[in-house]
Design an enzyme around this catalytic site. Sequence first.
Site, PDB file in Angstrom:
ATOM      1  N   GLU A   1      28.742  47.136  47.501  1.00 61.82           N
ATOM      2  CA  GLU A   1      29.576  47.982  46.654  1.00 61.82           C
ATOM      3  C   GLU A   1      28.910  48.259  45.313  1.00 61.82           C
ATOM      4  OE1 GLU A   1      34.021  46.683  48.200  1.00 61.82           O
ATOM      5  OE2 GLU A   1      32.954  45.463  46.734  1.00 61.82           O
ATOM      6  N   GLN A   2      28.235  47.260  44.786  1.00 62.42           N
ATOM      7  CA  GLN A   2      27.558  47.453  43.509  1.00 62.42           C
ATOM      8  C   GLN A   2      26.447  48.487  43.639  1.00 62.42           C
ATOM      9  OE1 GLN A   2      26.769  43.951  41.263  1.00 62.42           O
ATOM     10  NE2 GLN A   2      24.983  44.798  40.244  1.00 62.42           N
TER      11      GLN A   2
ATOM     12  N   VAL B   1      33.129  41.916  43.209  1.00 65.67           N
ATOM     13  CA  VAL B   1      32.192  42.934  43.670  1.00 65.67           C
ATOM     14  C   VAL B   1      31.315  42.331  44.750  1.00 65.67           C
ATOM     15  CG1 VAL B   1      30.334  42.425  42.026  1.00 65.67           C
ATOM     16  CG2 VAL B   1      30.551  44.726  42.930  1.00 65.67           C
ATOM     17  N   SER B   2      31.012  43.132  45.776  1.00 71.70           N
ATOM     18  CA  SER B   2      30.039  42.710  46.791  1.00 71.70           C
ATOM     19  C   SER B   2      28.729  43.421  46.490  1.00 71.70           C
ATOM     20  CB  SER B   2      30.521  43.077  48.200  1.00 71.70           C
ATOM     21  OG  SER B   2      30.550  44.475  48.363  1.00 71.70           O
ATOM     22  N   THR B   3      27.664  42.919  47.046  1.00 74.22           N
ATOM     23  CA  THR B   3      26.337  43.493  46.780  1.00 74.22           C
ATOM     24  C   THR B   3      26.277  44.958  47.186  1.00 74.22           C
ATOM     25  OG1 THR B   3      25.355  41.331  47.173  1.00 74.22           O
ATOM     26  CG2 THR B   3      23.874  43.215  47.202  1.00 74.22           C
TER      27      THR B   3
END
Length: 474
Positions: free
Chosen positions: A13-14, A9-11
Site C-alpha cells: 500500500e505504501q 500501512v502494508s508495504t
Amino acid sequence: MKSVIYVRVSTDEQAKHGYSIAAQVEKLEAYCVSQGWELLGVPFIDDGYSAKDLNRPRFQEMMDVVKAGGVDVVLVYRLDRLTRSVSDLYDILQELDQHDCKFKSATEVYDTTNAMGRLFITLVAAIAQWERENTGERVRMGIEKKTKLGEWKGGTPPYGYFIEDGKLKIHEDEGEIVKEVYKLAKTLGFFTIAKQLTSRGIPTRYGGDWHVDSVRGIANNCVYAGYLTFNESKKEYKKPPREQTLYEGNHERIISREEFWDLQDILDKRRTFGGKRETSNYYFSSILKCARCGHSMSGHRSAKRKSYRCSGKKAGKNCSSHIILEENLVKTVFAHFSQLTEKFLTAAGNSEYPTDRLATLKSELSAVERLMQKKKTMFENDVIDIDELISSTSTLREKEKEIRRELNSIKQTDTSSEALKSIVENMDTLWLHANDYERKQLMTTVFSQLVIDTKDEYHGSKQGAREILIVSAK
C-alpha cells in the site's frame, strides 16, 4: 475530547498509494489540533500489517487503552486503515460503544452515534472486504494458471533452486545436498539426517542448523522431480505427494522421477508401520511376526545386546513367547537360508518380462508427450486459449500418469526379480561387507515376513539359548 491515533500501512500500500506512516501521523495530528482534541500519548502504529484480521500488536494495545477508559474518540486516516472486514468492524464498534468511545475517519464522513451512520459505515466496510477478497481470487486464479502451464508460481524457491528471470534454476551446491538427502532418507530417519548434516558443518540456506522438518520438506517436495503443485489450502500442501494434484513443470529436475517415487514408497511404508521401526538398525524389525499370537516383534536392547520381543506381549496381551537374541536369529536364518529362498528363486525364474507390452507403453508415452508439446505450441501461437490448453493437458497428464504407473510396475517387477536373485546367490559375501543398515536392507529385500517361534519353553539361561523355529517365510 481526548483522542488516540491509529495508523496502519502494508508495504504494498505504501508503494502503490503513498500511505506512509509519517504522512498519516502528520495529517492526523493536524486534524486533532483543528478540532481542539487532546491527543493521548503517541500514535499506535502497525507497520507492515494487513487489515485482513485484527492480529496486530499495536491495534491490540490501543484497544486495551480504550478498555481502561478515558478515551473519547479513535481517529484513523481512512476506514480501511482500521479494518477491511465487516465482522471485525462490527466487533470494534461494539467494543467502542461499551466504553463510551467514538470512531472517526479524518478523510471520510462517518457518524457512529445513529443507525444511519452505522449502516453507511458497514456498507463501506463490506465494499472494502469485497475488494480484498476479489483481489485474492484474481491472484489465486493467476497462480493456478501459471502452475498448470508449468511455470513457477512465485515466492521463495525450495532449497536447491534459485530464481532467474522468474524461472527455477538449480543451485549446484544445494542441489548436491538435496541428492544426498534422498539417498540417506532411504535408510535413515529425518532426525538422524538433520543431525548428520549439522555435525558435518553443512549450513542451511540461512546459515542455521538443520531441523527434522527441513529434511522432511525436502524428501516430500515433488518440485525436485519436475512437478508443480496447486492446492486449495495450506493443509493440502502438507499431504503426501500421492494425495496432491501434480502438474508438469518446465524446470530442470534435481531428482529423477524413479528415485523420487521409490523414496515415496519407502516413506509411505514408514507412515503405515512407523518410522522408527523402518529406519532402525535392527535387521528384522519390520518383517518379524510372533507365531504364538500373530503380533509383530519389535527391536529391544537388553544388556547391550540386540533382541526382539512380541509387541502383543509387551502391550499386555496373553502371549507366552520369549525374547529372541538377534545374533541367534541371524544364525538360524543363515542355517536354513537355501530352503527359505528356494521357492523365491523359482518364482523369480518363472517370471516373464513383457517386452511387447513395454514397447507399446513407451510408444504411447512418447505420443502423449508430443501431443502435450503440440498443445503448448498452439497456445503460444494463439491457436487455442488458456482454458482449452488447461483442459486438454489435464486429460493428457492423467493418461501419462497411467502409462508411467504401468511402466514402473513392469520395471520394478523385473528389477526386483533380478535383484532378489543376485542377493540370494551372493548373500554370504554381501552380509560380510555390509553395515547394520545395509544388512537390514538385505533382509527386507529377501523377506517380507518371517514368522518365528522357539522350540522349548523357558528353562534358565545356564542351559543355553532356546532353539529358534522359522514357522514360515514370505
